[in-house]
Design a protein around this motif. Structure first.
Motif, PDB file in Angstrom:
ATOM      1  N   ALA A   1      -4.996  -1.469  -7.985  1.00 41.01           N
ATOM      2  CA  ALA A   1      -5.456  -0.100  -8.710  1.00 41.01           C
ATOM      3  C   ALA A   1      -4.190   0.890  -8.104  1.00 41.01           C
ATOM      4  O   ALA A   1      -3.528   0.642  -7.306  1.00 41.01           O
ATOM      5  CB  ALA A   1      -6.680   0.386  -7.841  1.00 41.01           C
ATOM      6  N   TYR A   2      -4.443   2.055  -8.962  1.00 39.01           N
ATOM      7  CA  TYR A   2      -3.399   3.185  -8.794  1.00 39.01           C
ATOM      8  C   TYR A   2      -2.172   3.002  -9.150  1.00 39.01           C
ATOM      9  O   TYR A   2      -1.278   3.552  -8.801  1.00 39.01           O
ATOM     10  CB  TYR A   2      -3.579   3.627  -7.140  1.00 39.01           C
ATOM     11  CG  TYR A   2      -4.844   3.749  -6.740  1.00 39.01           C
ATOM     12  CD1 TYR A   2      -5.623   4.949  -7.484  1.00 39.01           C
ATOM     13  CD2 TYR A   2      -5.609   2.973  -5.709  1.00 39.01           C
ATOM     14  CE1 TYR A   2      -7.260   5.147  -6.731  1.00 39.01           C
ATOM     15  CE2 TYR A   2      -6.840   3.249  -5.543  1.00 39.01           C
ATOM     16  CZ  TYR A   2      -7.584   4.049  -5.873  1.00 39.01           C
ATOM     17  OH  TYR A   2      -8.871   4.472  -5.410  1.00 39.01           O
TER      18      TYR A   2
ATOM     19  N   ILE B   1      -4.711   4.109  -1.976  1.00 39.17           N
ATOM     20  CA  ILE B   1      -5.702   5.302  -2.033  1.00 39.17           C
ATOM     21  C   ILE B   1      -5.148   6.363  -1.386  1.00 39.17           C
ATOM     22  O   ILE B   1      -5.235   7.765  -1.540  1.00 39.17           O
ATOM     23  CB  ILE B   1      -7.088   5.071  -1.901  1.00 39.17           C
ATOM     24  CG1 ILE B   1      -8.069   6.078  -2.465  1.00 39.17           C
ATOM     25  CG2 ILE B   1      -7.464   4.746  -0.352  1.00 39.17           C
ATOM     26  CD1 ILE B   1      -9.364   5.746  -2.548  1.00 39.17           C
TER      27      ILE B   1
ATOM     28  N   SER C   1      -4.894   0.766 -13.565  1.00 39.74           N
ATOM     29  CA  SER C   1      -5.982  -0.329 -12.858  1.00 39.74           C
ATOM     30  C   SER C   1      -5.722  -1.627 -13.585  1.00 39.74           C
ATOM     31  O   SER C   1      -5.112  -1.739 -14.848  1.00 39.74           O
ATOM     32  CB  SER C   1      -7.590   0.033 -12.829  1.00 39.74           C
ATOM     33  OG  SER C   1      -7.711   0.017 -14.332  1.00 39.74           O
TER      34      SER C   1
ATOM     35  N   THR D   1     -11.347  -0.944  -4.024  1.00 41.59           N
ATOM     36  CA  THR D   1     -10.174  -0.121  -3.981  1.00 41.59           C
ATOM     37  C   THR D   1      -9.862   0.159  -2.643  1.00 41.59           C
ATOM     38  O   THR D   1     -11.056   0.052  -1.563  1.00 41.59           O
ATOM     39  CB  THR D   1      -9.869   1.016  -4.974  1.00 41.59           C
ATOM     40  OG1 THR D   1     -10.370   2.168  -4.098  1.00 41.59           O
ATOM     41  CG2 THR D   1     -10.654   0.812  -6.064  1.00 41.59           C
TER      42      THR D   1
ATOM     43  N   GLU E   1      -9.584  -4.796  -6.721  1.00 41.69           N
ATOM     44  CA  GLU E   1      -8.033  -4.004  -7.013  1.00 41.69           C
ATOM     45  C   GLU E   1      -7.587  -3.381  -5.843  1.00 41.69           C
ATOM     46  O   GLU E   1      -7.001  -2.204  -6.083  1.00 41.69           O
ATOM     47  CB  GLU E   1      -8.497  -3.026  -8.275  1.00 41.69           C
ATOM     48  CG  GLU E   1      -9.064  -3.786  -9.509  1.00 41.69           C
ATOM     49  CD  GLU E   1      -8.531  -3.339 -10.814  1.00 41.69           C
ATOM     50  OE1 GLU E   1      -7.250  -2.767 -10.761  1.00 41.69           O
ATOM     51  OE2 GLU E   1      -9.281  -3.573 -11.583  1.00 41.69           O
ATOM     52  N   VAL E   2      -7.822  -3.706  -4.737  1.00 38.89           N
ATOM     53  CA  VAL E   2      -7.328  -3.289  -3.381  1.00 38.89           C
ATOM     54  C   VAL E   2      -5.797  -3.294  -3.626  1.00 38.89           C
ATOM     55  O   VAL E   2      -4.934  -2.409  -2.999  1.00 38.89           O
ATOM     56  CB  VAL E   2      -7.755  -4.104  -2.091  1.00 38.89           C
ATOM     57  CG1 VAL E   2      -6.923  -3.797  -1.097  1.00 38.89           C
ATOM     58  CG2 VAL E   2      -9.222  -4.220  -2.049  1.00 38.89           C
TER      59      VAL E   2
ATOM     60  N   GLY F   1      -9.872  -2.403   2.491  1.00 35.81           N
ATOM     61  CA  GLY F   1      -9.914  -3.278   1.386  1.00 35.81           C
ATOM     62  C   GLY F   1     -11.028  -4.321   1.837  1.00 35.81           C
ATOM     63  O   GLY F   1     -11.622  -4.538   0.846  1.00 35.81           O
TER      64      GLY F   1
ATOM     65  N   GLU G   1      -9.311 -10.998  -8.705  1.00 38.07           N
ATOM     66  CA  GLU G   1      -8.203 -10.015  -8.849  1.00 38.07           C
ATOM     67  C   GLU G   1      -7.643  -9.907 -10.257  1.00 38.07           C
ATOM     68  O   GLU G   1      -7.384 -11.091 -10.789  1.00 38.07           O
ATOM     69  CB  GLU G   1      -7.199 -10.360  -7.805  1.00 38.07           C
ATOM     70  CG  GLU G   1      -7.525 -10.391  -6.548  1.00 38.07           C
ATOM     71  CD  GLU G   1      -6.536 -11.396  -5.657  1.00 38.07           C
ATOM     72  OE1 GLU G   1      -5.584 -10.596  -5.036  1.00 38.07           O
ATOM     73  OE2 GLU G   1      -6.619 -12.352  -5.552  1.00 38.07           O
TER      74      GLU G   1
ATOM     75  N   SER H   1     -14.461  -2.940   1.411  1.00 38.25           N
ATOM     76  CA  SER H   1     -14.720  -2.534  -0.167  1.00 38.25           C
ATOM     77  C   SER H   1     -15.242  -3.619  -0.655  1.00 38.25           C
ATOM     78  O   SER H   1     -16.349  -3.619  -1.361  1.00 38.25           O
ATOM     79  CB  SER H   1     -13.557  -2.101  -0.645  1.00 38.25           C
ATOM     80  OG  SER H   1     -13.131  -0.643  -0.486  1.00 38.25           O
TER      81      SER H   1
ATOM     82  N   ASN I   1       0.671  -1.263  -0.046  1.00 42.93           N
ATOM     83  CA  ASN I   1       0.113  -0.226  -0.073  1.00 42.93           C
ATOM     84  C   ASN I   1       0.627   1.281   0.029  1.00 42.93           C
ATOM     85  O   ASN I   1       0.243   2.519  -0.456  1.00 42.93           O
ATOM     86  CB  ASN I   1      -1.187  -0.036   1.245  1.00 42.93           C
ATOM     87  CG  ASN I   1      -0.091  -0.342   2.610  1.00 42.93           C
ATOM     88  OD1 ASN I   1       0.818  -0.590   2.648  1.00 42.93           O
ATOM     89  ND2 ASN I   1      -1.178  -0.076   3.538  1.00 42.93           N
TER      90      ASN I   1
END
Length: 448
Positions: free
Chosen positions: A263-264, A289, A271, A285, A259-260, A118, A225, A121, A58
């Motif tokens: 993504a990003y 983040i 993504s 996500t 997409e925990v 996550g 995923e 989410s 992360n």
């Protein structure tokens, strides 16, 4: 701050740690991390290493991302908390929803539902999937499909769609109506197929078979995923995700991309969905983040969801979290998103990811203990360790731990999960940092 002796004496004594046993934490005391800078962390004894784990997938922008820290500090002074439950909101959450809708527009995603992380989410996406079908009069669509080896967090819903027994067995019975498809995992699969394109077709055939067996009109969603992360960095063939998307569309099944992790920018694309050229109906996500500086997440919602829920008096969402749209988290996310775009981290993730992947392939030629190397899509790489290459027998836990400990002593924090050694460093990693990780891994494998 208590002194070091106090901290060492009480390490793991009064605190239970995730993903291990209390006894293991006593027998093998966790590293006490006390400082950080850039892409490095420092433990209580002053030993500094490159963090090849990136916190826990992360800390994409490293530990010195001042804009995010400043945003958190400023928001704490202005509005440290307010609820976004019915009747109230806050300015930071409104602004973030606008920025995320713009960021994820190429993925066909238009709305945001904010969460605390996550697992939250994933839980949100699963719940909204069931509600979507009820709003459309298809009350029988309650089941979920997912991939074996997939990881979707630790709530009961997420654990139920998880494809790894480690997160399931101790907590069963779990949510009924969850069914698993073989993963496109070339090193180990029930078809004994090592060609990724052929394996993708076999897994797709299994998906089609399961849908036919269950009945398409009983299935709410497929969650997957884009690249399986915690299960050991398992990238599918490029044909796989588009085929899943087509099957879901044909059968009226929602597609959720988890997409925990992806993504990003981690995959070298903004993504995982964009990496494979698909548009999901929902995207879970979190993690990057806020760069890991504040617990926060967002479920992004596509056109089908918007059509079913908006301008519909019956579409009351009976779900949410105390910290949904937390103003401090939203402020952190706004700053993090701006910095992520400014640095264009996807390019560096791709370049440094290639360096690490190729470096690990070179180590495989040097050490028989490396059975498989997986990666090649941004900064997510895994080394699967074996005691015998011919039989693919997994390495014993003691040897795997020795590799990790020696690598740490040699300058890199790496993460061992079962037989897999997983690399997920910050996306701001330099070429020199990547070389330091590879050098530390070399020392780790040489210790066996």
């Amino acid at each position: 701050m208590k002194d070091s002796n106090f901290l060492k004496e009480n390490n793991a004594r009064l605190m239970w740690h995730p993903m291990t046993s209390p006894k293991d934490s006593i027998d093998n005391p966790p590293k006490i991390i006390t400082d950080s800078s850039g892409v490095t962390i420092t433990d209580i004894d002053g030993h500094t290493v490159v963090d090849a784990v990136g916190g826990l997938w992360n800390v994409n922008l490293g530990y010195s991302c001042q804009p995010v820290k400043d945003a958190i500090s400023a928001q704490l002074e202005k509005l440290p908390y307010y609820s976004t439950f019915r009747g109230t909101t806050n300015d930071a959450a409104i602004e973030l929803s606008y920025e995320l809708a713009e960021f994820f527009a190429p993925d066909g995603l238009e709305r945001a539902f904010f969460t605390s992380g996550g697992s939250d989410s994933v839980e949100t996406a699963l719940r909204l999937a069931r509600q979507y079908h009820k709003l459309r009069g298809e009350h029988g669509r309650t089941k979920f499909l997912s991939l074996k080896k997939g990881y979707h967090g630790t709530h009961f819903g997420g654990a139920s769609v998880n494809g790894n027994a480690n997160f399931r067995t101790a907590y069963e019975p779990l949510l009924p109506g969850c069914f698993h498809i073989p993963a496109p995992y070339t090193y180990r699969n029930p078809f004994n197929e090592s060609d990724p394109e052929k394996l993708a077709l076999l897994c797709i055939a299994a998906l089609e078979d399961e849908i036919a067996f269950q009945g398409a009109n009983t299935i709410a969603a497929m969650i997957m995923e884009p690249i399986l992360g915690a299960g050991g960095v398992i990238p599918p063939h490029k044909s796989f995700a588009p085929m899943v998307r087509e099957i879901c569309d044909r059968n009226g099944i929602l597609l959720i991309t988890d997409e925990v992790i992806t993504a990003y920018g981690r995959t070298g694309a903004w993504s995982g969905a964009r990496l494979w050229g698909i548009q999901p109906d929902m995207m879970a996500t979190a993690k990057a983040i806020t760069n890991g500086y504040f617990p926060f997440g967002a479920v992004m919602l596509g056109g089908k969801m918007v059509e079913a829920f908006e301008d519909n008096d019956a579409a009351k969402i009976g779900h949410g979290y105390t910290y949904s749209g937390h103003p401090v988290g939203a402020a952190a996310a706004l700053a993090c998103l701006a910095e992520t775009k400014r640095l264009n981290v996807v390019d560096n993730a791709a370049a440094r990811g290639t360096q690490l992947y190729e470096g690990c392939l070179a180590l495989q030629k040097k050490y028989d203990v490396i059975g498989d190397v997986r990666g090649g899509h941004g900064l997510m790489t895994a080394i699967e360790m074996v005691s015998d290459r011919a039989t693919k027998k997994p390495i014993d836990a003691g040897s795997a731990q020795k590799v990790q400990e020696t690598a740490y002593d040699a300058g890199a924090m790496v993460r061992v999960s079962g037989p897999n050694l997983i690399l997920s460093p910050p996306l701001v990693l330099t070429e020199q940092d990547a070389s330091a990780i590879l050098s530390a891994l070399d020392a780790g494998f040489a210790s066996l």
